[in-house]
Design a protein around this motif. Sequence first.
Motif, mmCIF file in Angstrom:
data_model
loop_
_atom_site.group_PDB
_atom_site.id
_atom_site.type_symbol
_atom_site.label_atom_id
_atom_site.label_comp_id
_atom_site.label_asym_id
_atom_site.label_seq_id
_atom_site.Cartn_x
_atom_site.Cartn_y
_atom_site.Cartn_z
ATOM 1 N N LYS A 67 -36.458 25.135 -32.499
ATOM 2 C CA LYS A 67 -35.302 25.480 -31.659
ATOM 3 C C LYS A 67 -34.844 26.912 -31.935
ATOM 4 O O LYS A 67 -34.570 27.668 -31.009
ATOM 5 C CB LYS A 67 -34.173 24.489 -31.913
ATOM 6 N N SER A 72 -35.036 30.079 -29.383
ATOM 7 C CA SER A 72 -33.788 30.757 -29.055
ATOM 8 C C SER A 72 -33.890 32.261 -29.310
ATOM 9 O O SER A 72 -33.485 33.064 -28.480
ATOM 10 C CB SER A 72 -32.656 30.158 -29.890
ATOM 11 N N PRO A 124 -35.478 25.960 -23.379
ATOM 12 C CA PRO A 124 -35.657 24.692 -24.106
ATOM 13 C C PRO A 124 -37.116 24.248 -24.146
ATOM 14 O O PRO A 124 -37.938 24.675 -23.338
ATOM 15 C CB PRO A 124 -34.805 23.714 -23.298
#
Length: 92
Positions: free
Chosen positions: A40, A44, A50
């Motif tokens: 994640k 990011s 996502p």
Amino acid sequence: RETAPADLLAALAALNIPAQMTLLPSDRIWAFSDREAAAKLVRSRLWLGPVGHDQRADQLVDEWLTTNLQQEADRYVIKGSVGRAALIWWEK
């Protein structure tokens, strides 16, 4: 890119404030509770959206984590990540 201590030194210099800097060891390193948390953050920081948004990006992130993520005790860390902090000061 992420800001660095050199950016603060440059801003202070632009304001004609001569500053000093010392790099200090720190225990802040890239550490995660699990592989999903690491994925994640990587997605990011690279602005990949996502998981499931881009299958090729998912594959590349997974390959990178397989090579660069290692388990240490109860956490996962990115190989070679070193914690450090900067102490910056100047005279009034």
